[in-house]
Scaffold this active site. Structure first.
Site, PDB file in Angstrom:
ATOM      1  N   HIS A 205      -4.959   6.911  -6.171  1.00 39.70           N
ATOM      2  CA  HIS A 205      -5.999   7.654  -5.453  1.00 39.70           C
ATOM      3  C   HIS A 205      -6.591   8.724  -6.360  1.00 39.70           C
ATOM      4  O   HIS A 205      -5.867   9.581  -6.881  1.00 39.70           O
ATOM      5  CB  HIS A 205      -5.408   8.256  -4.174  1.00 39.70           C
ATOM      6  CG  HIS A 205      -5.024   7.179  -3.186  1.00 39.70           C
ATOM      7  ND1 HIS A 205      -3.877   7.218  -2.432  1.00 39.70           N
ATOM      8  CD2 HIS A 205      -5.668   6.022  -2.851  1.00 39.70           C
ATOM      9  CE1 HIS A 205      -3.830   6.123  -1.672  1.00 39.70           C
ATOM     10  NE2 HIS A 205      -4.897   5.389  -1.917  1.00 39.70           N
ATOM     11  N   GLU A 208      -5.918  12.618  -6.324  1.00 40.11           N
ATOM     12  CA  GLU A 208      -4.514  13.062  -6.351  1.00 40.11           C
ATOM     13  C   GLU A 208      -4.121  13.324  -7.802  1.00 40.11           C
ATOM     14  O   GLU A 208      -3.285  12.646  -8.398  1.00 40.11           O
ATOM     15  CB  GLU A 208      -3.639  12.007  -5.650  1.00 40.11           C
ATOM     16  CG  GLU A 208      -4.043  11.876  -4.178  1.00 40.11           C
ATOM     17  CD  GLU A 208      -3.416  10.700  -3.436  1.00 40.11           C
ATOM     18  OE1 GLU A 208      -2.468  10.091  -3.945  1.00 40.11           O
ATOM     19  OE2 GLU A 208      -3.904  10.389  -2.323  1.00 40.11           O
ATOM     20  N   HIS A 332       1.820   9.761  -5.690  1.00 36.66           N
ATOM     21  CA  HIS A 332       0.677  10.122  -4.853  1.00 36.66           C
ATOM     22  C   HIS A 332       0.817  11.602  -4.511  1.00 36.66           C
ATOM     23  O   HIS A 332       1.818  12.238  -4.843  1.00 36.66           O
ATOM     24  CB  HIS A 332       0.692   9.310  -3.543  1.00 36.66           C
ATOM     25  CG  HIS A 332       0.327   7.865  -3.737  1.00 36.66           C
ATOM     26  ND1 HIS A 332      -0.885   7.351  -3.363  1.00 36.66           N
ATOM     27  CD2 HIS A 332       1.023   6.829  -4.272  1.00 36.66           C
ATOM     28  CE1 HIS A 332      -0.947   6.063  -3.660  1.00 36.66           C
ATOM     29  NE2 HIS A 332       0.219   5.718  -4.210  1.00 36.66           N
ATOM     30  N   GLU A 402       5.382  10.951  -2.788  1.00 37.13           N
ATOM     31  CA  GLU A 402       4.272  11.817  -2.374  1.00 37.13           C
ATOM     32  C   GLU A 402       4.626  13.221  -2.853  1.00 37.13           C
ATOM     33  O   GLU A 402       5.543  13.869  -2.316  1.00 37.13           O
ATOM     34  CB  GLU A 402       4.136  11.825  -0.846  1.00 37.13           C
ATOM     35  CG  GLU A 402       3.536  10.550  -0.282  1.00 37.13           C
ATOM     36  CD  GLU A 402       2.000  10.551  -0.272  1.00 37.13           C
ATOM     37  OE1 GLU A 402       1.383  11.524  -0.746  1.00 37.13           O
ATOM     38  OE2 GLU A 402       1.440   9.562   0.209  1.00 37.13           O
TER      39      GLU A 402
HETATM   40  O1  0X9 Z   1      -1.744   6.041   2.446  1.00 37.98           O
HETATM   41  C1  0X9 Z   1      -1.290   5.876   1.308  1.00 37.98           C
HETATM   42  O2  0X9 Z   1      -1.676   4.989   0.556  1.00 37.98           O
HETATM   43  C2  0X9 Z   1      -0.216   6.832   0.791  1.00 37.98           C
HETATM   44  N1  0X9 Z   1      -0.486   8.169   1.216  1.00 37.98           N
HETATM   45  S1  0X9 Z   1      -1.729   9.006   0.548  1.00 37.98           S
HETATM   46  O3  0X9 Z   1      -1.894  10.209   1.311  1.00 37.98           O
HETATM   47  N2  0X9 Z   1      -1.367   9.408  -0.915  1.00 37.98           N
HETATM   48  O4  0X9 Z   1      -2.873   8.181   0.567  1.00 37.98           O
HETATM   49  C3  0X9 Z   1       1.114   6.458   1.395  1.00 37.98           C
HETATM   50  C4  0X9 Z   1       1.585   5.118   1.057  1.00 37.98           C
HETATM   51  C5  0X9 Z   1       2.824   4.815   1.836  1.00 37.98           C
HETATM   52  N3  0X9 Z   1       2.775   3.502   2.279  1.00 37.98           N
HETATM   53  C6  0X9 Z   1       2.649   3.113   3.579  1.00 37.98           C
HETATM   54  N4  0X9 Z   1       2.870   3.909   4.577  1.00 37.98           N
HETATM   55  N5  0X9 Z   1       2.327   1.874   3.723  1.00 37.98           N
HETATM   56 ZN    ZN Z   2      -2.352   8.480  -2.484  1.00 28.44          ZN
END
Ligand code: 0X9
Ligand code: ZN
Length: 441
Positions: A205, A208, A332, A402
């Protein structure tokens, strides 16, 4: 309670795992410009310069920004409610108590209402930024942009050419190289290696930015400490890969005007002229299912098909060509969590032993970072996730870290701690890469 338990366990753990070898400062003093300490200090200093500008009139381009996103807050008590919001096109940025906040493109608001979602508040994203992001970066931002990342990787390889090599694993949609630094004492470039492999990926992302710094500085630290017994052992016995910047197009776009754009996706121009595909929804794992949007304008848009994007395709080819990979960490920001599969389904990974490895490794990395270990889908279900795919395709123990920080553009005060603690967790991952099942013994 949770923090206290973490702190206690951390003290115990640090006394048994010699993560930072005692002689590391001596190492860094003699290694010139590529010393980990110097680079980290410079980064911290620059962050403080870049992000502590006085509250000044907003940069002109932000005032006139054509960004059509809104900043919304919605009540959502649990994972399944959050998943539904993602599907309606919301990009969840913060989860606090029973509420979530994030962005939604203005054109998707009617679909929200149709689904019965009641917004607790909404405002143009630019208003939210004006109110909450009083610190805008200097034109020369603190973190490593694409050129600086490239230069640093090249310098590291030039200085450590006996054990380090640099390959481009593919080109982005705008033609930038996706760099991968490899550390292996007996194989370089794309030569095959039978040694167990570990991979660290940053910057799926764009905004980030700290997720680029952590793997990059980990590479610096590893090479700076190459002579210490522990690091030397890993370099001699493992195949280590660092891909700090998977989405350099988005990352460059995010900073290029001197004010942040809050860019999440890559820079694909979609059929409707909106920009970007969410790279962490574009892998072939339950592609296009729960927790992603099919609206191109959404920040969680999954793309037209799995691996439609050159950036995710580069990771696919990279992983599929290396059957020796055992562990993976995808960075992330920001939630202070260590996440393990599955994220695209509420199901547990079916293999009971593997599940235990995931849980134990996440716990250990949680202790070293102070982050909370949990199953990805407990945060929300989101399909097309890179870590789910890596586990399913290669049985790679793949984690999403994260990072900490109350913003995508964190203040200098957190950099030093965040980077050092995450290096400890990255080293822990190396320590089990030869046999991840050690984590359950
Ligand atoms: O949404 C995402 O891709 C990740 N969070 S972010 O805020 N950095 O965008 C989390 C990925 C974790 N994976 C799942 N929950 N599938
Ligand atoms: Zn992310």
């Amino acid at each position: 309670m949770k923090n206290l338990a973490h702190a206690l366990a951390l003290t115990i753990l640090c006394s048994v795992i010699p993560v930072f070898a005692a002689d590391s400062s001596e190492q860094t003093r003699v290694s010139g410009d590529l010393s980990f300490d110097r680079i980290l200090n410079r980064l911290t200093e620059e962050y403080s310069k870049g992000l502590r500008m006085p509250v000044a009139p907003l940069p002109a381009d932000l005032q006139t920004s054509p960004d059509d996103r809104l900043w919304v807050t919605v009540s959502a008590a649990g994972s399944s409610e959050r998943t539904k919001l993602l599907e309606a096109g919301m990009d969840i940025v913060e989860i606090k108590g029973g509420k979530v906040s994030g962005t939604v493109h203005k054109d998707l608001i009617p679909a929200f209402a149709a689904k019965g979602v009641v917004l607790a508040s909404k405002m143009p994203l630019s208003n939210h930024l004006a109110a909450h992001m009083k610190d805008f970066p200097a034109a020369d931002a603190a973190y490593h942009n694409f050129k600086e990342t490239t230069d640093l990787l090249k310098a590291l390889v030039a200085k450590n050419s006996d054990i380090a090599s640099l390959i481009s694993i593919g080109k982005t949609i705008e033609g930038r190289d996706i760099w991968c630094l490899r550390v292996n004492s007996t194989a370089n470039g794309t030569q095959a290696s039978a040694k167990p492999g570990a991979v660290y990926i940053g910057n799926h992302h764009a905004r980030e930015h700290l997720s680029n710094e952590v793997p990059l500085l980990f590479a610096v630290w590893l090479l700076d400490n190459r002579a210490t017994p522990e690091v030397n052992k890993y370099i001699a016995t493992l195949d280590i890969y660092v891909i700090p910047m998977l989405n350099p197009d988005g990352s460059e776009y995010d900073i290029k005007t001197g004010s942040y754009k809050w860019q999440r996706k890559n820079m694909r121009v979609n059929a409707d002229k909106s920009i970007g595909v969410d790279l962490n929804r574009n892998y072939d794992s339950w592609f296009g299912g729960e927790g992603t949007s099919h609206s191109p304008a959404s920040d969680t848009y999954c793309g037209l098909s799995a691996f439609s994007e050159p950036e995710t395709m580069a990771i696919k080819k990279f992983v599929e060509a290396r059957k020796n990979l055992k562990t993976l960490n995808s960075y992330h920001s920001y939630a202070s969590t260590i996440l393990y599969p599955y994220g695209g389904s509420n199901n547990e990974v079916p293999d009971v032993k593997d599940r235990k490895v995931f849980v134990n490794m996440a716990k250990q990395m949680g202790l070293l970072t102070g982050y909370y270990p949990e199953k990805s889908s407990d945060m929300y279900v989101a399909t097309g996730d890179g870590c789910d795919w890596a586990y399913d395709v290669g049985k790679i123990f793949a984690f999403t870290t994260e990072l900490e920080g109350g913003s995508f553009y964190p203040l200098a005060t957190i950099i030093d701690k965040a980077i050092k603690n995450n290096i400890k967790a990255a080293v822990y991952m190396l320590s089990v890469t030869d046999n991840p099942y050690k984590a359950i013994n």
